[in-house]
Design a protein around this motif. Structure first.
Motif, PDB file in Angstrom:
ATOM      1  N   GLY A   1      -3.938  -5.098   3.138  1.00 62.16           N
ATOM      2  CA  GLY A   1      -2.628  -4.257   2.866  1.00 62.16           C
ATOM      3  C   GLY A   1      -2.244  -3.635   4.138  1.00 62.16           C
ATOM      4  O   GLY A   1      -2.895  -2.730   4.648  1.00 62.16           O
TER       5      GLY A   1
ATOM      6  N   ALA B   1       0.756  -2.871   5.593  1.00 65.85           N
ATOM      7  CA  ALA B   1       2.194  -2.039   5.761  1.00 65.85           C
ATOM      8  C   ALA B   1       1.782  -0.914   6.561  1.00 65.85           C
ATOM      9  O   ALA B   1       0.875  -0.949   7.444  1.00 65.85           O
ATOM     10  N   VAL B   2       2.663   0.040   6.785  1.00 68.56           N
ATOM     11  CA  VAL B   2       2.420   1.159   7.784  1.00 68.56           C
ATOM     12  C   VAL B   2       1.203   1.653   7.918  1.00 68.56           C
ATOM     13  O   VAL B   2       0.438   1.965   8.922  1.00 68.56           O
ATOM     14  N   MET B   3       0.540   2.057   6.825  1.00 64.89           N
ATOM     15  CA  MET B   3      -0.675   2.726   6.419  1.00 64.89           C
ATOM     16  C   MET B   3      -1.828   2.059   6.960  1.00 64.89           C
ATOM     17  O   MET B   3      -2.525   2.412   7.641  1.00 64.89           O
TER      18      MET B   3
ATOM     19  N   ARG C   1      -1.441  -9.893   2.109  1.00 69.66           N
ATOM     20  CA  ARG C   1      -0.930 -10.972   1.143  1.00 69.66           C
ATOM     21  C   ARG C   1      -0.061 -12.038   1.820  1.00 69.66           C
ATOM     22  O   ARG C   1       0.227 -13.296   1.729  1.00 69.66           O
TER      23      ARG C   1
ATOM     24  N   ARG D   1       2.488 -10.236   8.589  1.00 68.55           N
ATOM     25  CA  ARG D   1       1.958  -8.739   8.616  1.00 68.55           C
ATOM     26  C   ARG D   1       0.701  -8.835   9.633  1.00 68.55           C
ATOM     27  O   ARG D   1       0.603  -8.042  10.650  1.00 68.55           O
TER      28      ARG D   1
ATOM     29  N   MET E   1      -5.320  -0.809   1.403  1.00 69.89           N
ATOM     30  CA  MET E   1      -4.384  -0.006   1.686  1.00 69.89           C
ATOM     31  C   MET E   1      -2.908  -0.438   1.079  1.00 69.89           C
ATOM     32  O   MET E   1      -2.033  -0.840   1.726  1.00 69.89           O
ATOM     33  N   VAL E   2      -2.808  -0.803  -0.252  1.00 72.36           N
ATOM     34  CA  VAL E   2      -1.847  -1.446  -0.883  1.00 72.36           C
ATOM     35  C   VAL E   2      -1.062  -0.368  -1.541  1.00 72.36           C
ATOM     36  O   VAL E   2      -1.604   0.635  -1.973  1.00 72.36           O
TER      37      VAL E   2
ATOM     38  N   ALA F   1      -0.077   1.695  -4.595  1.00 68.21           N
ATOM     39  CA  ALA F   1      -0.961   2.270  -5.532  1.00 68.21           C
ATOM     40  C   ALA F   1      -0.351   1.807  -7.145  1.00 68.21           C
ATOM     41  O   ALA F   1       0.668   1.427  -7.176  1.00 68.21           O
TER      42      ALA F   1
ATOM     43  N   GLY G   1      -7.862   3.415  -0.060  1.00 67.46           N
ATOM     44  CA  GLY G   1      -7.230   4.234   0.593  1.00 67.46           C
ATOM     45  C   GLY G   1      -5.782   4.913   0.015  1.00 67.46           C
ATOM     46  O   GLY G   1      -5.225   5.733   0.886  1.00 67.46           O
ATOM     47  N   GLY G   2      -5.411   4.290  -0.976  1.00 65.27           N
ATOM     48  CA  GLY G   2      -4.101   4.503  -1.324  1.00 65.27           C
ATOM     49  C   GLY G   2      -3.816   6.001  -2.231  1.00 65.27           C
ATOM     50  O   GLY G   2      -5.110   6.438  -2.334  1.00 65.27           O
TER      51      GLY G   2
ATOM     52  N   ILE H   1      -6.387   9.734   1.869  1.00 64.51           N
ATOM     53  CA  ILE H   1      -6.006   9.750   3.291  1.00 64.51           C
ATOM     54  C   ILE H   1      -4.762  10.336   3.406  1.00 64.51           C
ATOM     55  O   ILE H   1      -3.669  10.110   2.725  1.00 64.51           O
TER      56      ILE H   1
ATOM     57  N   GLY I   1       0.153  10.909   6.820  1.00 62.79           N
ATOM     58  CA  GLY I   1       1.017   9.627   6.821  1.00 62.79           C
ATOM     59  C   GLY I   1       0.734   8.558   7.832  1.00 62.79           C
ATOM     60  O   GLY I   1      -0.429   8.477   8.469  1.00 62.79           O
ATOM     61  N   GLU I   2       1.588   8.146   8.450  1.00 62.12           N
ATOM     62  CA  GLU I   2       1.515   6.835   9.595  1.00 62.12           C
ATOM     63  C   GLU I   2       0.943   7.388  10.764  1.00 62.12           C
ATOM     64  O   GLU I   2      -0.087   6.731  11.468  1.00 62.12           O
TER      65      GLU I   2
ATOM     66  N   LYS J   1      -7.313  14.836  -3.107  1.00 62.02           N
ATOM     67  CA  LYS J   1      -5.950  14.561  -2.455  1.00 62.02           C
ATOM     68  C   LYS J   1      -4.822  14.753  -3.235  1.00 62.02           C
ATOM     69  O   LYS J   1      -3.761  15.234  -2.610  1.00 62.02           O
TER      70      LYS J   1
END
Ligand code: NDP
Length: 477
Positions: A9, A11-13, A33, A37, A73-74, A76, A100-101, A127, A130-131, A182
């Motif tokens: 996963g 993406a940004v995170m 996936r 990326r 990290m995909v 949620a 971690g989502g 987590i 943010g990014e 969280k």
């Protein structure tokens, strides 16, 4: 050589977390996936550390040292389940899967149980930050087995934010504990933001100050006891001018606040557990109200008070009052949030160390604030305390602030400026202090219309009054 940890996963995170790991010298396996990326991560940041890119999940899993450590990290919800379902057949007993989502802690409990039955460790980890946090040091709230934390903890603590040399990461507790904490963190964040927004609104629309002046006030506050990331960025936002129009930025932004749902989860859980988190609830409702465009448009013509501004002498003093009200209300918001953490911990047997949560929120996350040191001290002095409000430091601060706090709430009411966060916090404070609450009357009403019975102050047992008859009292059990 094999990778020490994997991230799927990207993406940004996920991408920033992977870079953070690599920068700390941990060889990281990468899988996403959509392979573009993965490729772009390696192309752009390959020099930051040791990356092991994979184009299939199997290749990804095979590139990891055993027992495997994998961070998902995909998106949620269903995507997380889809990734877990794909991953599990490729894993071996003892492997660790970290989500971690922003998962719902109930999903985490379900997933943890399912993976445990297959001999795998599932770690639901909050987590925050943010990014930017993911890259430079987030606040990390991992749940799951103590055994998995022994293996994962050192790596997570390594990449977490540090305050006074202490990592903003600790083992929160079993199964859903990390994601629960969280969630409450996010609820507190809602509350904190709402209170700051009300402070701004009062300074603007009761005291008549301009955004630039209010930015200065926030800057001053940020060098005192209100020092926090949110107060700091508030000053930045208020000082910002729109390039297009030359107007204050805050005046060109549509006044409808968005939300992704974790605030409302917090309130839903609090309702379920019967924990009064009125400050968080007001914050969530204030966002909903702001977004209710039709409702607001229909209501715009309703009458307001004749007086809508403070006079200039009063408005000079008012900023100090608002600072006091903000600090006091903030104490209430955190006290309510920590009560919810304690309730969740009790319900699920998590044994969460509340003081440790305050410690790991001091850096990396959105609610980071120097004030959290005080909360840590409060729980150190009395770990199971019923409320933060009675801690010596906070009780004194509330006592000192209360006159100003009351002036702010009454000024808001008199001048017609909505301050649901300040008002709810003060009402909570007064309700907790009260010798007697009108709940006694509510018990009477409930007994009258529904024979719901009541207890007496002077004896044990339950009673019912024959309201429709001679109004004599009978024992009810
Ligand atoms: P997104 O939530 O936008 O998720 C995008 C990622 O999920 C992509 O890698 C995407 O793969 C992958 N994905 C989606 N569906 C599937 C699927 N069915 N199978 C496999 N992969 C899938 O990414 P973010 O980086 O913003 O957030 C990741 C997680 O972190 C989320 O749970 C979020 O709530 C949480 N989080 C986010 C924060 C933030 O500030 N953004 C802060 C803290 C937590 P593909 O590239 O192939 O589409």
């Amino acid at each position: 050589e094999q990778a020490r940890i994997g991230v799927t996963g990207l993406a940004v995170m996920g991408r920033n977390l992977a870079r953070n790991l690599a920068r700390h010298g941990h060889p990281v396996a990468l899988y996403n996936r959509t392979p573009a990326r993965t490729r772009s991560l390696v192309e752009e940041f390959g020099s930051e550390g040791e990356f092991h890119p994979a184009e299939s999940l199997k290749e990804f899993v095979d590139s990891l040292e055993r027992p495997r450590r994998i961070i998902i990290m995909v998106k949620a919800g269903a995507p997380t389940d889809a990734v877990i379902d794909e991953l599990v057949p490729l894993l071996e007993p003892g492997d660790m899967v970290v989500d971690g989502g922003n998962a719902d802690y109930r999903d985490t409990r379900r997933r943890e149980k399912a993976l445990r039955q297959q001999g795998l460790h599932f770690v639901g980890s909050g987590i925050s930050g943010g990014e930017e946090g993911a890259l430079n040091g987030p606040s990390i709230m991992p749940g799951g087995s103590a055994e998995s934390y022994e293996s994962l903890g050192p790596i997570l603590e390594d990449i977490a934010a540090k305050v006074d040399g202490v990592p903003c990461c600790t083992h929160v507790g079993p199964d859903g504990a990390g994601h629960f904490v969280k969630m409450v963190h996010n609820g507190i964040e809602y509350s904190d933001m709402q209170l700051i927004a009300e402070a701004y609104d009062l300074l603007r629309h009761a005291a008549g100050k301009r955004p630039g002046e209010i930015a200065e006030i926030f800057r001053t506050w940020n060098s005192g006891r209100l020092e926090s990331y949110l107060v700091e960025i508030t000053a930045e936002v208020l000082a910002h001018t729109d390039a297009e129009t030359g107007k204050p930025f805050v005046d060109v932004v549509l006044d409808q606040a968005g939300q992704k749902g974790t605030g409302s989860w917090t309130v839903q859980n609090a309702l379920e557990f019967g924990v009064p988190v009125s400050g968080i609830a007001e914050a969530v409702f204030a966002r909903s109200l702001s977004g209710s465009a039709e409702l607001r448009a229909a209501s715009r013509g309703l009458p307001g008070p004749a007086e809508t501004w403070l006079d200039s002498a009063a408005s000079d003093r008012f900023a100090d009052d608002v600072e006091q009200a903000l600090y006091a209300s903030k104490i209430v918001a955190y006290a309510q949030g920590f009560n919810l953490i304690q309730a969740g911990s009790k319900e699920f047997g998590w044994d969460i160390d509340a003081g440790a949560m305050a410690t790991i929120w001091r850096g990396g996350c959105i609610i980071r604030a120097s004030f959290l040191n005080r909360i840590k001290e409060a729980f150190d002095s009395e770990p199971g305390r019923p409320t933060l409000l009675t801690d010596a430091h906070f009780a004194e601060a509330l006592g000192n602030a209360q006159a100003a706090w009351r002036r702010v709430v009454s000024t808001a009411a008199q001048l017609g400026v909505p301050a649901p966060g300040f008002s709810a916090a003060l009402a909570y404070y007064d309700a907790l202090r009260a010798e007697r609450l009108p709940a006694a009357l509510i018990q009477g009403q409930r007994d009258f219309f529904g024979a719901h019975t009541y207890k007496r102050v002077d004896t044990s047992g339950s009673f019912h009054t024959l309201w429709g008859g001679d109004r004599s009292e009978i024992p009810a059990d």
